[in-house]
Motif scaffolding. Structure first.
Motif, PDB file in Angstrom:
ATOM      1  N   ASP A 149       0.950  -1.208   0.052  1.00 28.12           N
ATOM      2  CA  ASP A 149      -0.141   0.140  -0.098  1.00 28.12           C
ATOM      3  C   ASP A 149       0.823   1.506   0.041  1.00 28.12           C
ATOM      4  N   HIS A 150       0.118   2.468   0.073  1.00 28.54           N
ATOM      5  CA  HIS A 150       1.087   3.707  -0.294  1.00 28.54           C
ATOM      6  C   HIS A 150       1.930   3.979   1.005  1.00 28.54           C
ATOM      7  N   GLU A 151       1.356   3.720   2.038  1.00 24.56           N
ATOM      8  CA  GLU A 151       2.222   3.988   3.305  1.00 24.56           C
ATOM      9  C   GLU A 151       3.388   2.993   3.309  1.00 24.56           C
ATOM     10  N   GLU A 152       3.388   1.943   2.952  1.00 26.86           N
ATOM     11  CA  GLU A 152       4.455   0.806   2.921  1.00 26.86           C
ATOM     12  C   GLU A 152       5.444   1.472   1.801  1.00 26.86           C
ATOM     13  N   ILE A 153       4.954   1.596   0.736  1.00 20.71           N
ATOM     14  CA  ILE A 153       5.732   2.325  -0.437  1.00 20.71           C
ATOM     15  C   ILE A 153       6.645   3.423  -0.018  1.00 20.71           C
ATOM     16  N   ALA A 154       5.897   4.402   0.761  1.00 13.43           N
ATOM     17  CA  ALA A 154       6.516   5.682   1.177  1.00 13.43           C
ATOM     18  C   ALA A 154       7.599   5.188   2.038  1.00 13.43           C
ATOM     19  N   GLN A 155       7.557   4.445   3.067  1.00 15.39           N
ATOM     20  CA  GLN A 155       8.401   3.853   3.902  1.00 15.39           C
ATOM     21  C   GLN A 155       9.705   3.428   3.033  1.00 15.39           C
ATOM     22  N   ILE A 156       9.355   2.474   2.233  1.00 17.87           N
ATOM     23  CA  ILE A 156      10.366   1.541   1.587  1.00 17.87           C
ATOM     24  C   ILE A 156      11.127   2.855   0.665  1.00 17.87           C
ATOM     25  N   LEU A 157      10.592   3.601   0.012  1.00 19.00           N
ATOM     26  CA  LEU A 157      11.341   4.510  -0.760  1.00 19.00           C
ATOM     27  C   LEU A 157      11.673   5.936  -0.141  1.00 19.00           C
ATOM     28  N   ASP A 158      11.321   6.080   1.095  1.00 19.86           N
ATOM     29  CA  ASP A 158      11.645   7.059   2.039  1.00 19.86           C
ATOM     30  C   ASP A 158      11.072   8.473   1.311  1.00 19.86           C
ATOM     31  N   ILE A 159       9.918   8.398   0.979  1.00 20.22           N
ATOM     32  CA  ILE A 159       9.277   9.576   0.371  1.00 20.22           C
ATOM     33  C   ILE A 159       7.905   9.565   1.186  1.00 20.22           C
TER      34      ILE A 159
END
Length: 192
Positions: A149-159
């Motif tokens: 999900d977008h929360e996980e993606i934000a965390q993975i990509l540091d965005i």
């Protein structure tokens, strides 16, 4: 500590914890194809994907004691592959992030249209995804293909969460543009 996830390859993982090479080879055989495909979707380069996948397995075997069985082994390994792929992409291509811009997320009808177009021709979609800029392709792959999900993606990509949603929306729109051009008989190589 009692494991929170029952692992179907528990014996093999136990063998990996004591550096049993046969167990490591078996684990590799079980997961290499899925991990390679994950790396390839992010990196878009077969040689880089192969290298990253190999490094991920080496790191996983070296640090297997950090695997706490809170998720499946495959999910834990996939996270290593994704992190290594993104690190490699950042190193090799020096990702430039777009400015954070708030945009309105598409309505349900637009989403249904997007799903309809995606279900058309797999090879055209694969080629169109291949043409996307790295920052778009990575978000699209993580969201649609890897299930983050977008929360996980934000965390993975540091965005930020909003930037993840914005890039996904732009990637989706760009992908639809590419697919629309193919449908109309235009050559994708002429598109920006």
């Amino acid at each position: 500590m009692e494991p929170t996830v029952k692992n179907i390859h528990e014996d093999l993982i136990r063998g990996c914890r004591v550096n049993d090479r046969k167990a490591q080879v078996q684990v590799y055989k079980l997961y290499y194809k899925a991990m390679y495909n994950t790396a390839l979707r992010i990196l878009n380069d077969t040689a880089e994907a192969e290298d990253v996948m190999q490094e991920a397995f080496l790191e996983a075997f070296k640090n297997i004691d950090t695997y706490r069985e809170e998720s499946s082994f495959g999910a834990w390994l996939k996270r290593i592959v994704i992190n290594k792929s993104i690190d490699e992409l950042r190193k090799a291509k020096d990702l430039v992030y777009l400015d954070e811009v708030e945009i309105e997320i598409a309505d349900k009808a637009d989403e249904e249209d997007f799903i309809r177009v995606l279900s058309t021709k797999v090879e055209e979609i694969r080629k169109a995804i291949h043409r996307l800029p790295d920052s778009y392709r990575v978000i699209l792959s993580l969201y649609l293909l890897e299930g983050y999900d977008h929360e996980e993606i934000a965390q993975i990509l540091d965005i930020s969460y909003n930037l993840s949603r914005t890039r996904y929306s732009r990637a989706r729109r760009k992908l639809l543009d590419y697919l629309g051009a193919v449908e109309n008989g235009q050559n994708m190589s002429n598109m920006n």
